[in-house]
Design a protein around this motif. Structure first.
Motif: not given
Length: 541
Positions: A428-445
């Motif tokens: 569904h991106a219609e030839a536009k970029p797709v960003q995948v971001t990963l982040a974490t803290d002390d309790a959750a990802v």
């Protein structure tokens, strides 16, 4: 400076007072919010107290006025008689220098006192002749009348244009404090004007008024208490069935479908209980029927999925043979072999998803959690979908930490969720970029997948996780998976004790966020990444 210091001290003590008052009044406020009976009784007591207090005070005041008015009428009548008698007696003396006048004044007071019908032990009669120094004030009984006859009253009686004056005074007579109704009147004689003062005790009237106030107060208090008790009893009669109904409804909502209310009598409350029981019975029947239908549906889905495996395997073997020899066929037949292979792949995916859904519905899905680095999982998903992204003209951009992100998860399920999210974003991106971001803290990802395609309409962020739901049905007939990917993904997230959420806006794309706890079994409170992307108002080229 002293003023500022004083203001700071006042504010500090005020905060302390508010804090302590809030702490100690918290149980009362909690009881007020939770108890209908307490509110009804309290409101009844306040309203009845105001009503009884108002009418009781009015009645007591009116009774006191009546008693005092009667004493005034009697005193005025007696004063008029005494003034006439004094005028007749003093007319015999034409001059103030008459040597027999002082003794005549004394005799006059004696005669007036002897003829008084009031209690002679407490009433007082006095004659003053202030303009003639030789004539002293005479009073019977011989008491100090300075507390009873004030200078203001003397001026009102003896001054120019003087007349009858009235006051209520309290004085101590023979060691006893008594309230008097004091009347003063000028007496006109041939030698001038003297003053006659008549002081009548109103202790009995005052006692009667106090007794009446006490009676009214006691009666009003008893009436208020009685009204409070009646309100409590009546409210209890109404509130008790309501509380029973609430407890029964809570048990029904907890799954105890056999709970019923007790029906007593034939009044409105009994009708409510009977209607409630009828509703509970209908709900029980409907829930049992729906559970049976759901069980049959889950069993049907599972059985069909399993039964279709055998013929699918046979068809797959034949299709693979035909697909491997497609180069020797006519172009139309070769194209049919390719379509057959693609649809068999999709059919096999659909059966796999149906089996997985049936396991979730039956409650047989298990979490094989282990300490896993999520960075390689995200990279592996992006690598496997690189071909699909290249065909769609989409670039997959990864925003990953430089250090490992370790969490106690089921790597197979997390990878499946990310594969579904990234695959949908690419489609569904219609030839536009797709960003995948990963982040974490002390309790959750948290992992977010952001696309800049057609987006979601308002309300579709909740519908997107429904089974077989499509935002664009015409598009779904040409591209897309089985329609169960996001439904399985949200179940995988819940199995981890996490969240799978969606945001979207028409023309601005969509973002999905997967949040799982770092330690299995922990409760999530917040996510390290926002659900609404920060670049939503930034033009993406």
């Amino acid at each position: 400076m002293p003023v500022r210091r004083a203001l700071r001290l006042v504010r500090r003590y005020w905060r302390v007072l508010v804090r302590y008052s809030t702490r100690y009044t918290a149980p009362v406020r909690r009881a007020w919010r939770r108890s209908l009976q307490l509110r009804v009784v309290a409101i009844t007591l306040v309203a009845s107290s105001l009503l009884v207090g108002t009418f009781g005070g009015y009645i007591a005041d009116r009774s006191s006025d009546i008693l005092l008015g009667r004493a005034r009428d009697e005193a005025r009548s007696a004063l008029a008689t005494k003034v006439k008698f004094a005028t007749d007696q003093l007319t015999l003396y034409p001059q103030a220098r008459d040597p027999s006048l002082p003794s005549a004044l004394t005799d006059l007071v004696n005669d007036l006192f002897d003829g008084d019908s009031a209690d002679r032990g407490t009433s007082v009669i006095s004659i003053r002749a202030e303009h003639w120094p030789d004539l002293k004030a005479v009073a019977l009984p011989p008491v100090d009348t300075s507390e009873l006859i004030t200078p203001e009253m003397i001026k009102a009686v003896s001054g120019e244009g003087g007349g009858v004056s009235e006051q209520i005074r309290t004085a101590e007579i023979r060691g006893e404090t008594i309230k008097y109704l004091v009347y003063g009147s000028p007496v006109t004689t041939r030698f001038g004007q003297v003053e006659l003062y008549y002081m009548v005790p109103i202790a009995s009237e005052d006692q009667d008024a106090n007794l009446m106030r006490t009676t009214v107060l006691a009666t009003g208090l008893a009436l208020v208490i009685l009204l409070g008790v009646v309100a409590a009893l009546v409210t209890r009669l109404v509130v008790t069935p309501v509380r029973v109904a609430a407890r029964t409804a809570q048990r029904l909502s907890a799954g105890l479908l056999d709970q019923r209310m007790k029906v007593d009598g034939e009044d409105d409350l009994a009708l409510l209980a009977a209607a409630f029981n009828q509703m509970a019975a209908n709900l029980q029947r409907q829930i049992v029927r729906l559970e049976e239908m759901s069980r049959l549906q889950r069993r049907f889905t599972s059985d069909v999925s399993h039964e279709l495996r055998t013929p699918l395997t046979t068809v797959r073997m034949a299709a693979d043979l035909i697909f491997s020899e497609r180069d020797e066929f006519d172009p139309a037949v070769a194209r049919s072999a390719e379509l057959l292979q693609a649809e068999l792949d999709r059919f096999e995916e659909l059966l796999t998803d149906l089996l997985e859904i049936s396991r979730f519905d039956a409650g047989f899905a298990a979490l094989d959690a282990e300490h896993t680095d999520l960075v390689p999982i995200v990279e592996r998903v992006a690598e496997r979908l690189a071909g699909l992204a290249e065909r769609a003209g989409v670039e997959i951009q990864l925003n990953l930490p430089d250090t490992p992100v370790i969490a106690e998860v089921d790597p197979r399920r997390v990878e499946r969720v990310l594969r579904n999210l990234v695959g949908n974003a690419v489609e569904h991106a219609e030839a536009k970029p797709v960003q995948v971001t990963l982040a974490t803290d002390d309790a959750a990802v948290a992992i977010t997948v952001r696309d800049h395609g057609i987006g979601l309409k308002p309300g579709e962020e909740r519908l997107v996780f429904n089974r077989f739901w499509r935002a664009d049905p015409s598009r779904a007939r040409q591209t897309g998976g089985t329609g169960l990917g996001l439904s399985i993904s949200v179940e995988d997230a819940r199995l981890h004790g996490g969240w799978l959420e969606a945001w979207g806006s028409p023309g601005e794309g969509a973002q999905f966020r997967l949040t799982v706890p770092v330690r299995a079994g922990d409760r999530l409170v917040a996510a390290p990444l926002p659900l609404i992307p920060r670049d939503r108002n930034v033009e993406v080229s």
